[in-house]
Enzyme design. Structure first.
Site, PDB file in Angstrom:
ATOM      1  N   TYR A 235      46.732  39.108  45.711  1.00 23.52           N
ATOM      2  CA  TYR A 235      47.726  39.413  46.749  1.00 23.52           C
ATOM      3  C   TYR A 235      48.915  38.455  46.779  1.00 23.52           C
ATOM      4  CZ  TYR A 235      44.927  43.230  48.756  1.00 23.52           C
ATOM      5  OH  TYR A 235      44.258  44.413  48.961  1.00 23.52           O
TER       6      TYR A 235
ATOM      7  N   ASP B 135      36.066  39.483  45.708  1.00 27.19           N
ATOM      8  CA  ASP B 135      35.458  40.730  46.203  1.00 27.19           C
ATOM      9  C   ASP B 135      34.454  41.269  45.166  1.00 27.19           C
ATOM     10  OD1 ASP B 135      35.044  42.976  47.742  1.00 27.19           O
ATOM     11  OD2 ASP B 135      37.037  43.838  47.440  1.00 27.19           O
TER      12      ASP B 135
ATOM     13  N   ASP C  85      31.920  28.710  43.102  1.00 31.29           N
ATOM     14  CA  ASP C  85      31.669  30.119  43.379  1.00 31.29           C
ATOM     15  C   ASP C  85      31.065  30.312  44.779  1.00 31.29           C
ATOM     16  OD1 ASP C  85      30.911  32.759  43.329  1.00 31.29           O
ATOM     17  OD2 ASP C  85      29.640  32.584  41.549  1.00 31.29           O
ATOM     18  N   ILE C  86      31.752  31.061  45.616  1.00 29.39           N
ATOM     19  CA  ILE C  86      31.311  31.241  47.004  1.00 29.39           C
ATOM     20  C   ILE C  86      29.983  32.006  47.091  1.00 29.39           C
ATOM     21  CG2 ILE C  86      32.500  33.443  47.522  1.00 29.39           C
ATOM     22  CD1 ILE C  86      33.486  32.051  50.150  1.00 29.39           C
TER      23      ILE C  86
HETATM   24  N1  AR6 Z   1      34.297  32.272  44.674  1.00 28.32           N
HETATM   25  C1  AR6 Z   1      35.295  31.719  45.390  1.00 28.32           C
HETATM   26  N2  AR6 Z   1      36.593  32.021  45.223  1.00 28.32           N
HETATM   27  C2  AR6 Z   1      36.896  32.915  44.253  1.00 28.32           C
HETATM   28  C3  AR6 Z   1      35.914  33.552  43.458  1.00 28.32           C
HETATM   29  C4  AR6 Z   1      34.557  33.181  43.698  1.00 28.32           C
HETATM   30  N3  AR6 Z   1      33.554  33.723  42.995  1.00 28.32           N
HETATM   31  N4  AR6 Z   1      36.542  34.398  42.602  1.00 28.32           N
HETATM   32  C5  AR6 Z   1      37.863  34.291  42.843  1.00 28.32           C
HETATM   33  N5  AR6 Z   1      38.085  33.402  43.840  1.00 28.32           N
HETATM   34  P1  AR6 Z   1      41.430  37.361  45.139  1.00 28.32           P
HETATM   35  P2  AR6 Z   1      43.201  38.291  47.313  1.00 28.32           P
HETATM   36  C6  AR6 Z   1      39.351  32.958  44.466  1.00 28.32           C
HETATM   37  O1  AR6 Z   1      42.319  37.929  44.104  1.00 28.32           O
HETATM   38  O2  AR6 Z   1      44.345  37.537  46.741  1.00 28.32           O
HETATM   39  C7  AR6 Z   1      40.494  42.149  45.161  1.00 28.32           C
HETATM   40  O3  AR6 Z   1      40.555  43.039  44.099  1.00 28.32           O
HETATM   41  C8  AR6 Z   1      40.628  33.107  43.667  1.00 28.32           C
HETATM   42  O4  AR6 Z   1      40.779  32.010  42.760  1.00 28.32           O
HETATM   43  O5  AR6 Z   1      39.971  37.512  44.990  1.00 28.32           O
HETATM   44  O6  AR6 Z   1      42.944  38.212  48.787  1.00 28.32           O
HETATM   45  C9  AR6 Z   1      40.298  42.846  46.494  1.00 28.32           C
HETATM   46  O7  AR6 Z   1      39.535  44.028  46.372  1.00 28.32           O
HETATM   47  C10 AR6 Z   1      41.670  33.033  44.778  1.00 28.32           C
HETATM   48  O8  AR6 Z   1      41.960  31.672  45.105  1.00 28.32           O
HETATM   49  O9  AR6 Z   1      41.788  37.931  46.617  1.00 28.32           O
HETATM   50  C11 AR6 Z   1      41.694  43.118  46.941  1.00 28.32           C
HETATM   51  O10 AR6 Z   1      42.214  44.294  46.362  1.00 28.32           O
HETATM   52  C12 AR6 Z   1      40.951  33.654  45.974  1.00 28.32           C
HETATM   53  O11 AR6 Z   1      39.574  33.757  45.604  1.00 28.32           O
HETATM   54  C13 AR6 Z   1      42.472  41.925  46.407  1.00 28.32           C
HETATM   55  O12 AR6 Z   1      41.748  41.480  45.265  1.00 28.32           O
HETATM   56  C14 AR6 Z   1      41.465  35.020  46.390  1.00 28.32           C
HETATM   57  O13 AR6 Z   1      41.776  35.805  45.247  1.00 28.32           O
HETATM   58  C15 AR6 Z   1      42.558  40.804  47.390  1.00 28.32           C
HETATM   59  O14 AR6 Z   1      43.413  39.815  46.900  1.00 28.32           O
END
Ligand code: AR6
Length: 172
Positions: free
Chosen positions: A125, A33, A9-10
């Site tokens: 995304y 996010d 978790d970041i």
């Molecule tokens: N720590 C680290 N990485 C994480 C965490 C965490 N706590 N939670 C999820 N990930 P995404 P996107 C990873 O969907 O594709 C949002 O609703 C996850 O496994 O968070 O850029 C925004 O508001 C994946 O590998 O972001 C935008 O609308 C990575 O983070 C949209 O999603 C990115 O997944 C952005 O989509």
């Protein structure tokens, strides 16, 4: 300059800045996010409301509030529109590289020493994980040659598939 991996978790990382894979409004969402906004507390949203959104590939910085990280760099990744193996049709690769470069530039401007990235665009995304990881590592490697304040770039992989991909790329 060190490029390294972290699993999990970041929002738990003690670094100068964590990067948020945000949406254009910068007003919060799901995935990483949502986790960042929950962990930072409501003041983060209040500051985000003053930023006027963010274009795809660009980046904006806020304080980290209740996070262990001092700052959050919000960037908006491209929404994948192509097919796996065929590349995106809408400049996705360039836009994704810009997310990394613009975030790193903001970190340098603030004279930060450490920054952690999630795997931008690879969740909601839909960007293919392997292709996105290659772009991320390449952009960070190129940038590291001209980094001044930055000493450490961390790729924070939340899922096992991403972790395996980055492990391979960073040992090549
Ligand atoms: N720590 C680290 N990485 C994480 C965490 C965490 N706590 N939670 C999820 N990930 P995404 P996107 C990873 O969907 O594709 C949002 O609703 C996850 O496994 O968070 O850029 C925004 O508001 C994946 O590998 O972001 C935008 O609308 C990575 O983070 C949209 O999603 C990115 O997944 C952005 O989509």
């Amino acid at each position: 300059m060190k490029l390294r991996l972290d699993a999990g978790d970041i929002t738990q990382l003690y670094v100068d800045a964590i990067v948020n894979a945000a949406k254009k409004s910068l007003l919060g969402g799901g995935g990483v996010d949502g986790a960042i906004h929950r962990a930072a507390g409501p003041e983060l949203l209040e500051e985000c409301k003053t930023l006027g959104g963010c274009e795809t590939g660009e980046a904006k910085i806020t304080k980290g509030y209740d996070l262990p990280a001092k700052y959050v760099i919000h960037t908006v990744g491209p929404i994948w529109s192509g097919k796996e193996g065929y590349g995106g049709d809408n400049n996705e690769a360039e836009l994704l590289a810009s997310c990394y470069i613009n975030s790193l530039q903001l970190a340098e401007k603030k004279e930060l020493r450490s920054i952690a990235f999630p795997c931008i665009s690879t969740g909601a995304y839909g960007y293919p994980k392997q292709q996105a990881a290659m772009i991320a590592v390449n952009a960070c490697k190129v940038f590291s040659n001209r980094a001044e304040s930055l000493r450490e770039i961390i790729f924070c992989c939340y899922d096992d598939e991403s972790l395996a991909i980055y492990r391979q790329l960073l040992t090549d």
